[in-house]
Design a protein around this motif. Structure first.
Motif, PDB file in Angstrom:
ATOM      1  N   SER A  63       0.813  -1.211   0.000  1.00 18.42           N
ATOM      2  CA  SER A  63       0.000   0.000   0.000  1.00 18.42           C
ATOM      3  C   SER A  63       0.850   1.266   0.000  1.00 18.42           C
ATOM      4  CB  SER A  63      -0.917   0.006   1.238  1.00 18.42           C
ATOM      5  OG  SER A  63      -1.703   1.164   1.292  1.00 18.42           O
ATOM      6  N   ASP A  64       2.099   1.155   0.412  1.00 16.39           N
ATOM      7  CA  ASP A  64       2.959   2.326   0.570  1.00 16.39           C
ATOM      8  C   ASP A  64       3.679   2.724  -0.716  1.00 16.39           C
ATOM      9  OD1 ASP A  64       2.306   2.245   3.272  1.00 16.39           O
ATOM     10  OD2 ASP A  64       4.068   1.055   3.805  1.00 16.39           O
ATOM     11  N   LYS A  65       3.522   1.946  -1.775  1.00 16.46           N
ATOM     12  CA  LYS A  65       4.392   2.107  -2.945  1.00 16.46           C
ATOM     13  C   LYS A  65       3.685   2.777  -4.118  1.00 16.46           C
ATOM     14  CE  LYS A  65       8.207   1.603  -5.114  1.00 16.46           C
ATOM     15  NZ  LYS A  65       9.185   2.639  -4.795  1.00 16.46           N
ATOM     16  N   TYR A  66       4.317   3.804  -4.680  1.00 16.60           N
ATOM     17  CA  TYR A  66       3.859   4.390  -5.935  1.00 16.60           C
ATOM     18  C   TYR A  66       4.470   3.623  -7.099  1.00 16.60           C
ATOM     19  CZ  TYR A  66       1.021   8.560  -5.234  1.00 16.60           C
ATOM     20  OH  TYR A  66      -0.010   9.407  -4.981  1.00 16.60           O
ATOM     21  N   ALA A  67       3.673   3.372  -8.133  1.00 17.30           N
ATOM     22  CA  ALA A  67       4.192   2.565  -9.246  1.00 17.30           C
ATOM     23  C   ALA A  67       3.525   2.956 -10.562  1.00 17.30           C
ATOM     24  CB  ALA A  67       3.972   1.083  -8.966  1.00 17.30           C
ATOM     25  N   GLU A  68       3.394   4.254 -10.806  1.00 13.69           N
ATOM     26  CA  GLU A  68       2.784   4.679 -12.070  1.00 13.69           C
ATOM     27  C   GLU A  68       3.586   4.168 -13.256  1.00 13.69           C
ATOM     28  OE1 GLU A  68       2.994   8.321 -10.306  1.00 13.69           O
ATOM     29  OE2 GLU A  68       0.902   8.905 -10.639  1.00 13.69           O
ATOM     30  N   GLY A  69       2.859   3.793 -14.303  1.00  9.20           N
ATOM     31  CA  GLY A  69       3.471   3.210 -15.482  1.00  9.20           C
ATOM     32  C   GLY A  69       3.010   1.785 -15.665  1.00  9.20           C
TER      33      GLY A  69
END
Length: 480
Positions: A63-69
């Motif tokens: 839940s803590d991770k950004y992963a756009e793309g």
């Protein structure tokens, strides 16, 4: 199994203890929600019970991770584990549904539909326009070209199933963004039977010539011939998009095959991962290869950063759905819907289309002298959780309605079978027969208030408890 139950119970006891140390009211509400769900007959067609494995997967540090793309092409560093999670979710989806391509990022069914709509627009409108203008992407267009393209993208035609016939609000309903994005028209059902008339759909499509033909439903109690819908789309040059959010579990469980399976016939298919699929709340997009690159642009086209913890839970749920036991479960959903419908019909109730051959039943409560809102509220008093729903040409509109929608996935998960669903039908009829419309303050007939005869709610709750006690929810889970 006892060891697994002990582990699950210990996990949730400790989770709630940690939550309660920060905000005890949230911990208390969470405990109470389990109590309430265990004590009620859940018949909302869009709800189910996810497994403990799925539920626990949602509550992790992903839940803590950004992963756009997309996989291998992120706009943030350190996404190697997210790549694993998203790859597994997509792999399970492709294998489960037999789809060439799967996209696991949508946060919900509505988001999945938005991704699908804009992907189709990008593929069918933006791509050819860029080629015509000699541009690689929209950033290469002149301001004048871009204004023209914006007009083209925002003025395409969409033909979807009307809300009162069983369609969803994202299928061109004007208050929804889909009704504002597109020049939209709707197809309905045969007034005499409530069934789809494919000749009428074809005639409407020939007249309107939509760019997108949307099939699928949220309150239509029958199966759809998607081969015929594809023929209609091909004849008018439309892209066929199918929203299978409600019946994805029946597709995954091979209850719907051949022409009733949308995946081989549609260009793009969207779904939620909860409902009959019994996973976490989220969405998926399945597509033919020609649309893959457009769908992959879902983030940042219309989505924010993907919810990695939810994609992980989707992967777990899809892995569960690939097991042989899920096919048995899916068939039981359909069998139980038949049992529920038969239980209503033999007690004189009126069903839209006269029955069902999927997972839901649409009960017309006007024969009881009630609106859908009155019926929904009276049933809730008796511990039966449903939702009011429009019926075709509903005189009470989309707020008060004339129907209630009832689905079998959740109680089937609890182990209910033919006899239990027959009893459920009897209990619902008992409540409705003993409910009268209320009046407004000035004495006029009310569409909202109601009077349930004394003692009926308690009698139905007692009878429901006998059923529920035989099929406990999360039977090994204790929070004491």
């Amino acid at each position: 199994m006892a060891d697994v139950d002990a582990l699950i119970s210990s996990a949730y006891q400790q989770i709630l203890e940690v939550i309660g140390s920060v905000e005890p009211r949230i911990a208390d509400a969470t405990r109470q929600e389990l109590v309430d769900q265990r004590a009620s007959l859940k018949l909302i067609a869009s709800e189910n019970y996810a497994s403990p494995a799925v539920l626990l997967t949602m509550g992790t540090w992903f839940s803590d991770k950004y992963a756009e793309g997309t996989v291998g092409h992120r706009f943030y560093a350190g996404c190697q584990n997210v790549d694993t999670v998203e790859s597994l979710a997509a792999e399970h989806a492709r294998e489960l549904f037999g789809a060439p391509y799967a996209y696991a990022q949508p946060h919900s069914g509505i988001d999945a539909n938005l991704v699908a709509f804009w992907s189709i627009l990008a593929h069918r409108v933006e791509g050819p326009w860029l080629e015509k203008a000699g541009a690689k992407n929209v950033n290469d267009l002149t301001d004048e070209d871009w204004e023209t393209l914006r007009h083209e993208l925002g003025n395409q035609r969409l033909l979807g199933m009307s809300l009162d016939a069983g369609g969803h609000l994202t299928h061109g309903f004007r208050p929804n963004i889909s009704g504002k994005m597109f020049h939209q028209q709707q197809y309905g059902t045969d007034p005499a039977t409530g069934l789809l008339d494919y000749d009428q759909v074809a005639a409407k499509a020939r007249e309107f010539k939509p760019l997108i033909l949307v099939a699928g439903y949220s309150a239509y109690p029958r199966r759809v011939d998607f081969a015929k819908m594809r023929e209609i789309a091909d004849e008018v040059g439309a892209t066929l998009m199918v929203d299978m959010a409600h019946f994805a579990g029946l597709v995954a469980g091979k209850v719907f095959t051949g022409d009733e399976d949308p995946v081989p016939h549609a260009h793009v298919v969207t779904t939620t991962t909860h409902k009959s699929l019994r996973g976490p709340r989220g969405g998926l997009v399945l597509a033919q290869e020609e649309f893959a690159s457009s769908v992959d642009r879902g983030c940042p086209m219309v989505l924010g950063g993907p919810l990695s913890h939810m994609m992980a839970a989707k992967a777990v749920a899809l892995a569960e759905a690939r097991q042989d036991s899920f096919r048995t479960y899916a068939q039981n959903i359909a069998n139980n819907a038949q049992s529920l419908a038969e239980g209503f019909l033999k007690r004189g109730a009126t069903l839209v289309t006269g029955g069902t051959d999927n997972h839901l039943v649409l009960l017309d409560v006007s024969s009881f002298g009630l609106t859908g809102r009155q019926a929904e509220s009276a049933l809730l008093d008796a511990g039966v959780v449903t939702n009011r729903n429009s019926v075709p040409a509903d005189p009470n509109g989309a707020w008060y309605t004339s129907g209630i929608r009832l689905g079998t996935p959740a109680l089937t998960t609890r182990g209910f079978g033919h006899d239990e669903f027959d009893t459920v039908a009897q209990l619902i009829v008992q409540v409705l027969q003993n409910t009268q419309p209320g009046t407004t303050k000035d004495g006029a007939a009310s569409k909202a208030s109601y009077v349930l005869a004394d003692g009926v709610a308690d009698k139905v709750k007692d009878a429901s408890s006998e059923l529920l006690d035989k099929h406990p929810l999360y039977p090994g889970l204790t929070l004491d």
